[in-house]
Enzyme design. Structure first.
Site, PDB file in Angstrom:
ATOM      1  N   ILE A 121     -24.118  -9.610  22.655  1.00 40.95           N
ATOM      2  CA  ILE A 121     -23.357  -9.197  23.829  1.00 40.95           C
ATOM      3  C   ILE A 121     -23.519 -10.180  24.985  1.00 40.95           C
ATOM      4  O   ILE A 121     -23.120  -9.887  26.105  1.00 40.95           O
ATOM      5  CB  ILE A 121     -23.766  -7.776  24.279  1.00 40.95           C
ATOM      6  CG1 ILE A 121     -25.247  -7.718  24.674  1.00 40.95           C
ATOM      7  CG2 ILE A 121     -23.463  -6.764  23.182  1.00 40.95           C
ATOM      8  CD1 ILE A 121     -25.687  -6.365  25.253  1.00 40.95           C
ATOM      9  N   HIS A 135     -20.094  -5.486  19.408  1.00 43.66           N
ATOM     10  CA  HIS A 135     -20.936  -4.609  20.217  1.00 43.66           C
ATOM     11  C   HIS A 135     -20.617  -4.706  21.708  1.00 43.66           C
ATOM     12  O   HIS A 135     -21.358  -4.180  22.536  1.00 43.66           O
ATOM     13  CB  HIS A 135     -22.421  -4.921  19.989  1.00 43.66           C
ATOM     14  CG  HIS A 135     -22.898  -4.530  18.624  1.00 43.66           C
ATOM     15  ND1 HIS A 135     -24.064  -5.004  18.073  1.00 43.66           N
ATOM     16  CD2 HIS A 135     -22.353  -3.702  17.698  1.00 43.66           C
ATOM     17  CE1 HIS A 135     -24.218  -4.493  16.854  1.00 43.66           C
ATOM     18  NE2 HIS A 135     -23.199  -3.708  16.611  1.00 43.66           N
ATOM     19  N   GLY A 187     -28.450 -16.002  11.766  1.00 48.08           N
ATOM     20  CA  GLY A 187     -29.375 -15.414  12.723  1.00 48.08           C
ATOM     21  C   GLY A 187     -29.310 -13.902  12.818  1.00 48.08           C
ATOM     22  O   GLY A 187     -29.427 -13.350  13.904  1.00 48.08           O
TER      23      GLY A 187
END
Length: 310
Positions: A142, A158, A249
């Site tokens: 985010i 998100h 990641g």
């Protein structure tokens, strides 16, 4: 996070390598998937032929830019972990505390910059677009570091630290103010001995739509909330057409994002995982490249010798 039901049903049905029968060819394919390769030359050959590349990224990418993940041991802000603050209930009980937490994160991000992994992705997208090829980034983050690096085709599943949503009228707006409101100036210190600011609701961020003045909240998906169906539909379309998928990641434990790459792998599309260590999904993928994303990803996405640049 709540599962988007259509995606969940579809992915669960494909959970076992997508097998419908017992053909030896498909069984061999699944066995190969159980032994991910770390051969960069082989990955580069697949990359050179791909027309539609989907890159799924998680907190590990941003961690290399010094962004705290607030997950696992030591992932505290004051004495709370993110899952104690990033909920509708926490905001209803104490909107001042929750806004202090997000104000701290917003201000922190103003000092952070994209790292070589973010930049490699953005440069790859720009370069391949000139060849009639596409790259989409599907991120759980985010922090907008992908956007800051220059990525254009971005799906933030998100939400974003730099967007707000009105709890009254529902208006969503970009917001890069620093501080986001005067009452939060100098607030949000993460030290566990810091006292709550206890800011009155009327002094917290307010909606600027004509005649509204409703309380704003961060436009992020909190624990216990469903992801935006429109965003998930866009993700589904991208996963349906991709012919190469990278998982970068991410621990592959946060749903529904953890199911995206296994869904792609189940239909025979090569998936490459770039992560510090193996994840629960690693053995479903064709490639696994251990180590920092900022080190492993740039050479993976660099211009291939067969690329023709006009």
């Amino acid at each position: 996070m709540c599962l988007f039901q259509f995606t969940a049903r579809r992915l669960i049905s494909q959970a076992h390598c997508g097998l419908k029968g017992s053909s030896s060819k498909k069984q061999k394919f699944c066995l190969e998937m159980a032994r991910p390769s770390s051969n960069m030359a082989d990955f580069r050959e697949v990359f050179a032929k791909a027309k539609h590349i989907a890159i799924i990224t998680g907190a590990g990418v941003s961690a290399e830019s010094g962004v705290p993940t607030f997950r696992g041991a030591g992932g505290f802000w004051r004495k709370w972990q993110a899952q104690e603050l990033a909920t509708p209930g926490a905001f209803a009980r104490n909107p001042s505390r929750v806004w202090e937490f997000y104000h701290y994160r917003r201000e922190l991000m103003l000092s952070k910059h994209p790292n070589p992994a973010h930049i490699a992705i953005a440069e790859c997208e720009k370069r391949l677009s000139k060849q009639g090829r596409s790259v989409v980034v599907i991120t759980q983050n985010i922090d907008e570091l992908h956007r800051k690096a220059g990525t254009k085709h971005l799906l933030e599943i998100h939400g974003s630290l730099f967007k707000t949503r009105c709890t009254s009228c529902g208006n969503v707006a970009a917001n890069y103010k620093s501080p986001i409101c005067p009452a939060l100036a100098g607030k949000g210190a993460p030290d566990p001995d810091t006292e709550d600011a206890a800011i009155p609701v009327e002094d917290l961020p307010q909606c600027e739509e004509d005649g509204c003045n409703g309380l704003l909240r961060p436009h992020v998906v909190w624990f216990g909330e469903a992801l935006d169906p429109g965003v998930l539909t866009a993700v589904e379309k991208e996963l349906d057409i991709c012919d190469l998928c990278l998982v970068v990641g991410t621990s592959s434990v946060v749903y529904p994002a953890a199911m995206f790459a296994p869904q792609v792998s189940a239909r025979g599309v090569p998936v490459a995982e770039f992560n510090m260590e193996p994840t629960p999904a690693t053995n479903r993928f064709r490639f696994h490249f251990p180590g920092p994303c900022g080190t492993t990803l740039p050479p993976a996405l660099a211009r291939h010798e067969t690329e023709i640049i006009s």
